[in-house]
Scaffold this motif. Structure first.
Motif, PDB file in Angstrom:
ATOM      1  N   ILE A 200      -0.378  13.195 -10.612  1.00  0.00           N
ATOM      2  CA  ILE A 200       0.864  13.105 -11.371  1.00  0.00           C
ATOM      3  C   ILE A 200       2.074  13.372 -10.475  1.00  0.00           C
ATOM      4  O   ILE A 200       3.208  13.019 -10.818  1.00  0.00           O
ATOM      5  N   LEU A 201       1.845  13.985  -9.318  1.00  0.00           N
ATOM      6  CA  LEU A 201       2.930  14.322  -8.398  1.00  0.00           C
ATOM      7  C   LEU A 201       3.240  13.197  -7.424  1.00  0.00           C
ATOM      8  O   LEU A 201       4.119  13.327  -6.578  1.00  0.00           O
ATOM      9  N   LYS A 202       2.531  12.075  -7.527  1.00  0.00           N
ATOM     10  CA  LYS A 202       2.644  11.000  -6.550  1.00  0.00           C
ATOM     11  C   LYS A 202       3.385   9.782  -7.091  1.00  0.00           C
ATOM     12  O   LYS A 202       3.173   8.664  -6.626  1.00  0.00           O
ATOM     13  N   GLY A 203       4.245   9.983  -8.061  1.00  0.00           N
ATOM     14  CA  GLY A 203       4.987   8.873  -8.634  1.00  0.00           C
ATOM     15  C   GLY A 203       6.043   8.324  -7.688  1.00  0.00           C
ATOM     16  O   GLY A 203       6.535   9.026  -6.798  1.00  0.00           O
ATOM     17  N   ASP A 204       6.406   7.072  -7.903  1.00  0.00           N
ATOM     18  CA  ASP A 204       7.384   6.395  -7.059  1.00  0.00           C
ATOM     19  C   ASP A 204       8.422   5.716  -7.954  1.00  0.00           C
ATOM     20  O   ASP A 204       8.079   4.868  -8.774  1.00  0.00           O
ATOM     21  N   LYS A 205       9.686   6.098  -7.787  1.00  0.00           N
ATOM     22  CA  LYS A 205      10.739   5.557  -8.643  1.00  0.00           C
ATOM     23  C   LYS A 205      10.920   4.056  -8.437  1.00  0.00           C
ATOM     24  O   LYS A 205      11.138   3.311  -9.396  1.00  0.00           O
ATOM     25  N   ASN A 206      10.835   3.597  -7.207  1.00  0.00           N
ATOM     26  CA  ASN A 206      10.975   2.162  -6.945  1.00  0.00           C
ATOM     27  C   ASN A 206       9.859   1.359  -7.605  1.00  0.00           C
ATOM     28  O   ASN A 206      10.081   0.257  -8.108  1.00  0.00           O
ATOM     29  N   GLN A 207       8.647   1.938  -7.596  1.00  0.00           N
ATOM     30  CA  GLN A 207       7.532   1.295  -8.273  1.00  0.00           C
ATOM     31  C   GLN A 207       7.772   1.242  -9.772  1.00  0.00           C
ATOM     32  O   GLN A 207       7.456   0.259 -10.439  1.00  0.00           O
ATOM     33  N   ALA A 208       8.368   2.309 -10.323  1.00  0.00           N
ATOM     34  CA  ALA A 208       8.659   2.354 -11.748  1.00  0.00           C
ATOM     35  C   ALA A 208       9.661   1.277 -12.153  1.00  0.00           C
ATOM     36  O   ALA A 208       9.540   0.679 -13.230  1.00  0.00           O
ATOM     37  N   VAL A 209      10.641   1.046 -11.319  1.00  0.00           N
ATOM     38  CA  VAL A 209      11.650   0.014 -11.613  1.00  0.00           C
ATOM     39  C   VAL A 209      10.971  -1.335 -11.819  1.00  0.00           C
ATOM     40  O   VAL A 209      11.309  -2.095 -12.742  1.00  0.00           O
ATOM     41  N   LYS A 210       9.982  -1.651 -10.985  1.00  0.00           N
ATOM     42  CA  LYS A 210       9.265  -2.918 -11.096  1.00  0.00           C
ATOM     43  C   LYS A 210       8.325  -2.933 -12.303  1.00  0.00           C
ATOM     44  O   LYS A 210       8.273  -3.905 -13.061  1.00  0.00           O
ATOM     45  N   LEU A 211       7.589  -1.832 -12.485  1.00  0.00           N
ATOM     46  CA  LEU A 211       6.573  -1.788 -13.541  1.00  0.00           C
ATOM     47  C   LEU A 211       7.181  -1.825 -14.938  1.00  0.00           C
ATOM     48  O   LEU A 211       6.666  -2.486 -15.845  1.00  0.00           O
ATOM     49  N   PHE A 212       8.288  -1.096 -15.119  1.00  0.00           N
ATOM     50  CA  PHE A 212       8.875  -0.950 -16.444  1.00  0.00           C
ATOM     51  C   PHE A 212      10.148  -1.779 -16.625  1.00  0.00           C
ATOM     52  O   PHE A 212      10.839  -1.638 -17.637  1.00  0.00           O
ATOM     53  N   HIS A 213      10.457  -2.628 -15.645  1.00  0.00           N
ATOM     54  CA  HIS A 213      11.599  -3.537 -15.727  1.00  0.00           C
ATOM     55  C   HIS A 213      12.907  -2.770 -15.959  1.00  0.00           C
ATOM     56  O   HIS A 213      13.695  -3.089 -16.855  1.00  0.00           O
ATOM     57  N   LEU A 214      13.116  -1.741 -15.129  1.00  0.00           N
ATOM     58  CA  LEU A 214      14.266  -0.866 -15.301  1.00  0.00           C
ATOM     59  C   LEU A 214      15.481  -1.369 -14.525  1.00  0.00           C
ATOM     60  O   LEU A 214      15.361  -2.089 -13.538  1.00  0.00           O
ATOM     61  N   LYS A 215      16.653  -0.939 -14.982  1.00  0.00           N
ATOM     62  CA  LYS A 215      17.903  -1.189 -14.281  1.00  0.00           C
ATOM     63  C   LYS A 215      18.182  -0.004 -13.375  1.00  0.00           C
ATOM     64  O   LYS A 215      18.053   1.155 -13.780  1.00  0.00           O
ATOM     65  N   ILE A 216      18.577  -0.279 -12.161  1.00  0.00           N
ATOM     66  CA  ILE A 216      18.732   0.773 -11.159  1.00  0.00           C
ATOM     67  C   ILE A 216      19.887   1.717 -11.491  1.00  0.00           C
ATOM     68  O   ILE A 216      19.823   2.916 -11.234  1.00  0.00           O
ATOM     69  N   ASP A 217      20.952   1.206 -12.085  1.00  0.00           N
ATOM     70  CA  ASP A 217      22.172   1.990 -12.263  1.00  0.00           C
ATOM     71  C   ASP A 217      22.325   2.558 -13.674  1.00  0.00           C
ATOM     72  O   ASP A 217      23.415   2.973 -14.068  1.00  0.00           O
ATOM     73  N   VAL A 218      21.231   2.610 -14.459  1.00  0.00           N
ATOM     74  CA  VAL A 218      21.287   3.134 -15.822  1.00  0.00           C
ATOM     75  C   VAL A 218      20.355   4.341 -15.936  1.00  0.00           C
ATOM     76  O   VAL A 218      19.196   4.266 -15.506  1.00  0.00           O
TER      77      VAL A 218
END
Length: 385
Positions: A200-218
């Motif tokens: 659970i400590l090995k998460g990656d924010k950049n990976q999350a942006v791709k996986l969950f279709h997130l906006k970087i500036d929100v």
């Protein structure tokens, strides 16, 4: 040494055991392995998970390569239910099944099955680990009869009924909070914190942006309703959604069949379950809304995530939430006094206040010891069973 991990029905009793398994395997090897520790040979460990037939734990347990075996689970409900009578009838069968599983582990097929306390030459060392859950109760008591030691872990501030029932039969009891230790025999109770899975400590924010279709500036709000979802939180969130999407994006774990309708918006991302990718969702979250299960709260504490807790009313979760609130480690909202407008306002207020976000992050990171899994590992390997 053979380690029996037991828990299930919900994922609450599963996560800390997974964390202990990871630490044991990393430090002392798995089946057929020996590891060197300060030039001393350590015994190989074998693992078996005993859980429920219909619970959600099987998939998670097997994803870690642990052999899973379902056994009968009986439950005593603290309210009137005809199922209590049925489970009383099933209790002898559950005890017999647990007894037989332990017999086969202690004395593998082909070895004498004697338990008279004399013929102990071929007896295998077995230890039971449980973090609660009614599936473990017959197993721990069968272990007492067969002189198989048990270690049980109490996560929540308020001891659960399963752990209360197992405590007299347990060799050692570990607890998350010092307050909980007062409810168990002092001579065999140790305060250690709550183990957290390393993954659970090995998460990656950049990976999350791709996986969950997130906006970087929100800003990102992560909403969790527990392993089986939370209908009340889901309904509140959907009502608050038109306001929330004005200033944040939401990753929402709804749970299976826990919402009757879905909403569509490019800032709203609902999922029934987030399993392997939960670590990435955590990494992306600026704020988390959750129930007050200790497995999730412990993970959020390890990650220092600002958190809003909405505990299940009139439950053990309220005690957990109070412990976090009094240490300024989370914002607690009472479900019975909460509506969509108040929820949206609370989220907006926190996300727009960088000082509060920093304070919540700092305080939740200090509420629990960081080395609970290592402490329990030492107890397992240094105890004279």
């Amino acid at each position: 040494m053979k380690i029996i991990l037991s828990g299930g029905g919900t994922l609450g009793s599963v996560s800390p055991l997974i964390a202990i398994y990871e630490e044991l395997k990393k430090r002392h090897g798995a089946v057929g392995e020996d590891t060197n520790s300060q030039h001393l040979r350590q015994p190989a460990l074998e693992f078996l998970w005993l859980g429920t037939k219909t619970g959600p734990e099987k998939k998670l347990v097997e994803s870690y390569g642990i052999e899973f075996r379902p056994i009968l689970a009986v439950k005593w409900r603290r309210y009137f239910s005809w199922r209590n009578l049925l489970d009383i009838i099933l209790l002898p069968a559950a005890m017999a099944q647990a007894f037989w599983v332990l017999v086969r582990l202690i004395r593998p097929v082909g070895q004498p099955q004697s338990f008279d306390g004399v013929k102990e030459t071929n007896r295998q060392q077995v230890v039971i680990l449980s973090a609660g859950g009614f599936v473990s109760v017959p197993l721990v008591w069968a272990g007492l009869l067969l002189r198989v030691p048990s270690i049980i872990h109490q996560q929540d501030v308020r001891p659960g009924l399963a752990n209360i029932l197992m405590a007299p039969a347990a060799k050692i009891i570990t607890v998350t909070f010092a307050k909980s230790a007062k409810r168990f025999p002092a001579k065999k109770t140790v305060v250690v914190g709550n183990p957290v899975r390393a993954d659970i400590l090995k998460g990656d924010k950049n990976q999350a942006v791709k996986l969950f279709h997130l906006k970087i500036d929100v800003p990102t709000l992560l909403v969790l309703g527990g392993g089986t979802g939370a209908l009340a939180i889901n309904e509140l969130l959907l009502k608050a959604l038109p306001e929330l999407v004005k200033f944040c994006q939401i990753i929402h774990q709804t749970g299976r069949a826990k919402t009757e309708k879905t909403a569509k918006h490019d800032c709203y991302h609902p999922y029934e379950f987030i399993t392997d990718n939960l670590k990435h969702a955590f990494a992306a979250a600026d704020l988390v809304i959750t129930r007050a299960g200790m497995s999730t709260l412990s993970e959020l504490a390890a990650l220092k995530k600002p958190t809003i807790i909405i505990p299940i009313p009139n439950s053990h979760q309220v005690d957990n939430a109070v412990e976090f609130e009094k240490n300024n480690a989370a914002v607690v909202l009472e479900q019975n006094n909460l509506d969509a407008s108040r929820l949206a306002q609370a989220v907006k207020s926190i996300l727009s206040d960088s000082a509060q976000l920093q304070n919540l992050s700092r305080n939740i990171g200090k509420i629990l010891p960081p080395d609970a899994a290592q402490q329990i590992l030492k107890i397992i390997l240094n105890s004279s069973f």
